[in-house]
Design an enzyme around this catalytic site. Sequence first.
Site, mmCIF file in Angstrom:
data_model
loop_
_atom_site.group_PDB
_atom_site.id
_atom_site.type_symbol
_atom_site.label_atom_id
_atom_site.label_comp_id
_atom_site.label_asym_id
_atom_site.label_seq_id
_atom_site.Cartn_x
_atom_site.Cartn_y
_atom_site.Cartn_z
ATOM 1 N N GLU A 164 0.903 -1.154 0.000
ATOM 2 C CA GLU A 164 0.000 0.000 0.000
ATOM 3 C C GLU A 164 0.939 1.201 0.000
ATOM 4 O O GLU A 164 1.530 1.534 1.027
ATOM 5 C CB GLU A 164 -0.894 0.038 1.253
ATOM 6 C CG GLU A 164 -1.931 -1.062 1.333
ATOM 7 C CD GLU A 164 -3.210 -0.780 0.532
ATOM 8 O OE1 GLU A 164 -3.364 0.347 0.013
ATOM 9 O OE2 GLU A 164 -4.040 -1.700 0.438
HETATM 10 ZN ZN LIG Z 1 -6.435 -1.042 -3.389
#
Ligand SMILES: [Zn+2]
Length: 715
Positions: free
Chosen positions: A662
Amino acid sequence: MIVRRRWTAAATTVILFSAVLSHPASGAAAPADPAAPIALSATETAVVRVQLRDQAQLDRLVATGADLANRPRARDGRIVADLVLSGTQLDELTAQGATAVQIVQRAGDGNRHYADSVRAAQARTAAGLRAPAGGQRSTAAATAVDTLQVQQAYWWTTTGQTFLQAQVATTATDDPDVEITVSWRTADGATGSFPLYRFEDSGEYQYHYALPQPVPSRPVQLSATSSLGGVSRAVTPTLWPNASPPPLPAGYQKDFIDAYLTPVDIQARIKRLARQYRDLVDVIDLPNKTQGYRRNAVGYLGDPAVAALVVESVRFGDQNMNGVQVRTVDPGRANRPLTVGYRDRVLTVSLATDTAGKTVSTTDEVAAAINARQPDRFRAIVEDGSAGLPMPVAGPTRLDDGLQGTEVPARPWTVQALRLGVHRDGSRVGVLAYSQEHAREWATPLVTLEFAERMLANARTDPATRELLEQVDIFVIPTVNPDGANYSFNDFNFQRKNLVNHCTGAARDPKNRTSWGVDINRNYTVGSYFDGYVGASANCLSGNYAGTAELSEAESGNVIALAQDHPNIKFAMNVHSYGGYFMWPPGAYRADGRVTLPRPSIDESTLFLNSARRIVGAIAQERGTVTWPSQTGPVADVLYSAAGNSADQLYYELGIFAWDFEVGNDRWNPATNQWEGVGFQPPFDEAHGESQEYAGGLVEMVRVARDYAAAESAG
Ligand SMILES: [Zn+2]
């Protein structure tokens, strides 16, 4: 019987592993200016960091398919979540006791940041310390009733500020009121303390933790005390990640990203790279064409506030159905039957009349007649609240697909992968990097394309890069979900899913147009919603709708097809945003007892963790961004359960070491002493920074693959 799996692993090498399974936590103070309330207009949509009233409020949000942008965290004992919300939804939450603490991104921000980035690119072408809360707790209680174990204590320094993060478990697992305070001492004798917060997941106590805390210099000792009198052993915090990539050689080329890239831009970039580096690149057309940037043409017949039908074309709007008209008419004579006719691009429904000549058809009768007599051209749905009402004389209504993008081809899209390497014949270990499964995560293709071009450009000038391309076969899918991405750029910034609308009945009402689509990263086959795992939905309007079946979507099928067709692929990175995580399997658990997919073996866990430290170290090389130890670990532990995600299928079914990034770590704001979220579409400077640092992480993944292959052949 609840198995406290986490605690059983507290031995030998597993200690190191469990030390990074922790969670984001809190410590951040209230908003900088509490006098300025954070508000949205009723119809505005934004990503908002919200402090929720309690766990029940979060559970209700999750149950109703709320669009969670990030993992909920504890903060001052309350839960903080980043949610994609309208002003109306925010007002409802606030009325129920929630508090907005940060607008992370407003809808219009993305388009402004995109336009700014393009303008700037064109211009270039032409030319403190947190106060200890509560201080040292008294440990005067005669008998301690719990025992504390420090599971994690890490420190690091970034851009001149040193941070400390700790995770501590109490043996009083069932007492929700236990308070734990961590005390620290630095090498030069400064001391301080901060509170930890209890973390439960799926109803089970996990540990106490806090967000990284600023400290004046390198901490050399840390210990914890509890309100029950428990005292931990003193430990020496460990340097995180304590791994550095080789220094960049002189003349190393980077920074190939000068603006946000739409799917059309990405197509052009792929073409350019293939032309420019012919000897090192293949372009692979993936087998499943997507639906394309297309929708059915739709309109309301009647007034939705009174009585109406939703009428839509069976074909897409671009297939000669945009502009088709629909109307109901009064035949003007008594005793007429309900009829439906279509000529000259006008659908005309003549309403039935009674003996007095009054129209008597109901909404349901008209919808049924359209569906029965024009099934190849039109679908009619009775608007919510209109069932059984008299159908008014209405229209003509022009049907339209509502799509705003003018530069996007309206046809099925061929998703492409780049294959990079000197030997692109399956004889070398393969690495796969893929991005933008989620449409709104605009920074993610910038990461994978920067990575690809770094490898190609430096292969000509840097012997070390050339050697990597000799030894490794690299696959890159910059945008897995181009249709959703086109919609995100042109129509609705916060589009997460693809553009396929599987809804039926009233859910097809165009008022739901920004909620349709399938969550590609919930559509895979392992640990899926269909297998009973947590973190996906059967509701076609939910942010994490799993689709009609495993691999029902072209986009997910493409990722798996590429991996299956190239069995030399041994490592994969699924690039998402935002929040700053580095993760690996298992990515899902069942709700009952929180039973995850099988844990990797100790050897594999060691490989995941050691590789993670190297890659986290490489990310930090660019601008000092350190992915927190609490956000490095298995998906199911550090983010949330994500049923049917791609990394789990790659790992459990195809034997690939499959990670997830992320990108877009929270940034420390020294003025407010808070970590702040960056959002999906930050100002381009931030997205650019993310592309540079995470591309460095992907280069390190290639080195990990090379080293793995060398060890395998030596072994
Ligand atoms: Zn995502």
